[in-house]
Scaffold this active site. Structure first.
Site, mmCIF file in Angstrom:
data_model
loop_
_atom_site.group_PDB
_atom_site.id
_atom_site.type_symbol
_atom_site.label_atom_id
_atom_site.label_comp_id
_atom_site.label_asym_id
_atom_site.label_seq_id
_atom_site.Cartn_x
_atom_site.Cartn_y
_atom_site.Cartn_z
ATOM 1 N N SER A 21 0.860 -1.176 0.000
ATOM 2 C CA SER A 21 0.000 0.000 0.000
ATOM 3 C C SER A 21 0.899 1.230 0.000
ATOM 4 O O SER A 21 2.049 1.159 -0.437
ATOM 5 C CB SER A 21 -0.912 -0.042 1.233
ATOM 6 O OG SER A 21 -1.887 0.975 1.153
ATOM 7 N N ASN A 22 0.427 2.347 0.472
ATOM 8 C CA ASN A 22 1.280 3.540 0.597
ATOM 9 C C ASN A 22 0.839 4.340 1.818
ATOM 10 O O ASN A 22 -0.129 3.980 2.487
ATOM 11 C CB ASN A 22 1.228 4.382 -0.686
ATOM 12 C CG ASN A 22 -0.173 4.848 -0.986
ATOM 13 O OD1 ASN A 22 -0.764 5.619 -0.241
ATOM 14 N ND2 ASN A 22 -0.734 4.349 -2.086
ATOM 15 N N ALA A 23 1.539 5.433 2.085
ATOM 16 C CA ALA A 23 1.361 6.144 3.358
ATOM 17 C C ALA A 23 0.263 7.216 3.327
ATOM 18 O O ALA A 23 0.175 8.033 4.242
ATOM 19 C CB ALA A 23 2.687 6.781 3.756
ATOM 20 N N SER A 24 -0.566 7.201 2.304
ATOM 21 C CA SER A 24 -1.625 8.212 2.231
ATOM 22 C C SER A 24 -2.534 8.159 3.465
ATOM 23 O O SER A 24 -2.987 7.089 3.864
ATOM 24 C CB SER A 24 -2.473 7.966 0.977
ATOM 25 O OG SER A 24 -3.658 8.727 1.042
ATOM 26 N N ALA A 88 -4.618 8.017 -3.415
ATOM 27 C CA ALA A 88 -3.256 7.571 -3.755
ATOM 28 C C ALA A 88 -3.367 6.091 -4.112
ATOM 29 O O ALA A 88 -3.133 5.207 -3.279
ATOM 30 C CB ALA A 88 -2.326 7.787 -2.571
#
Ligand code: CTP
Length: 206
Positions: A21-24, A88
């Site tokens: 995933s990502n840090a959004s 994101a």
């Protein structure tokens, strides 16, 4: 106006317990939803997993994967006047998801990744009379890359921001139009930028 908003990250599962995933944080998208509601419009939020509470007075759709975000947005977009795509979205997904849990063997593993489908580009293809505001997260050649994205995804405007924006309280953004001109520049708390953006769009399309 009835406005579709995408927010937060998406998740792509490697096996049944691990994902990329990502840090959004979802803050920008959620602030946009609040600004839409405050301005007296209808907001339809499609959100990846975040730790924020669902904003009040909006139509809320929780999703996890890019595929779910795609399917939900495709269903909801026709009944909206436009979309603001602040999500994101994961750009890559494992080529296949392993059932159960991959066990350790004492050695490393190779993960084959493929590109996910592009939600915004898909909405751009069935846009018709609707308007589209995309986001572009750029670390270099910012304006050129953002303009290319605007064109590739058939957006009317694109909000250019930079990696410092991820999971931050404040942001500094430029709004570019189809010619690549900077038509607005806002800096400050995400809630304030969201209010400015929604007002700007309403002035253009309202
Ligand atoms: N987006 C999307 N679906 C994807 C990737 C991005 O809908 N699979 C949307 C984002 O919500 C954003 C815009 O497209 O509004 C641009 O996202 P960004 O991450 O800046 O660009 P990418 O198209 O992913 O390209 P790159 O990562 O190469 O910069």
């Amino acid at each position: 106006m009835r406005i579709l908003v995408t927010a937060g990250p998406t998740r792509e599962y490697i096996d049944d317990v691990r994902y990329i995933s990502n840090a959004s944080s979802g803050r920008m998208g959620y602030a946009i939803v609040s600004a839409i509601v405050q301005a007296g419009h209808e907001a339809v939020l499609v959100s990846g997993p975040v730790s924020l509470p669902a904003p009040l007075d909006c139509e809320f759709h929780a999703v996890e994967s890019t595929e779910q975000m795609m399917q939900t947005c495709r269903e909801l977009f026709p009944a909206c006047d436009g979309v603001i795509a602040a999500a994101a979205v994961c750009d890559y997904q494992p080529k296949s998801r392993v059932k159960g849990k991959i066990s350790k063997t004492g050695d490393g593993i190779f993960l084959e990744m493929i590109e996910t489908d592009d939600v915004l580009a898909a909405l751009g293809q069935c846009k018709e009379h609707r308007w589209i505001v995309g986001f572009a997260l750029e670390a270099q050649n910012e304006r050129e890359n953002a303009l290319q994205k605007l064109r590739r995804k058939n957006c009317n405007w694109i909000v250019l921001n930079r990696p410092e924006a991820i999971a931050a309280e404040n942001n500094s953004v430029e709004l570019l139009d189809e010619t690549g001109r900077t038509v607005a520049h806002w800096e400050g708390p995400k809630s304030q930028i969201a209010g400015d953006l929604v007002k700007w769009i309403a002035d253009q399309v309202g």
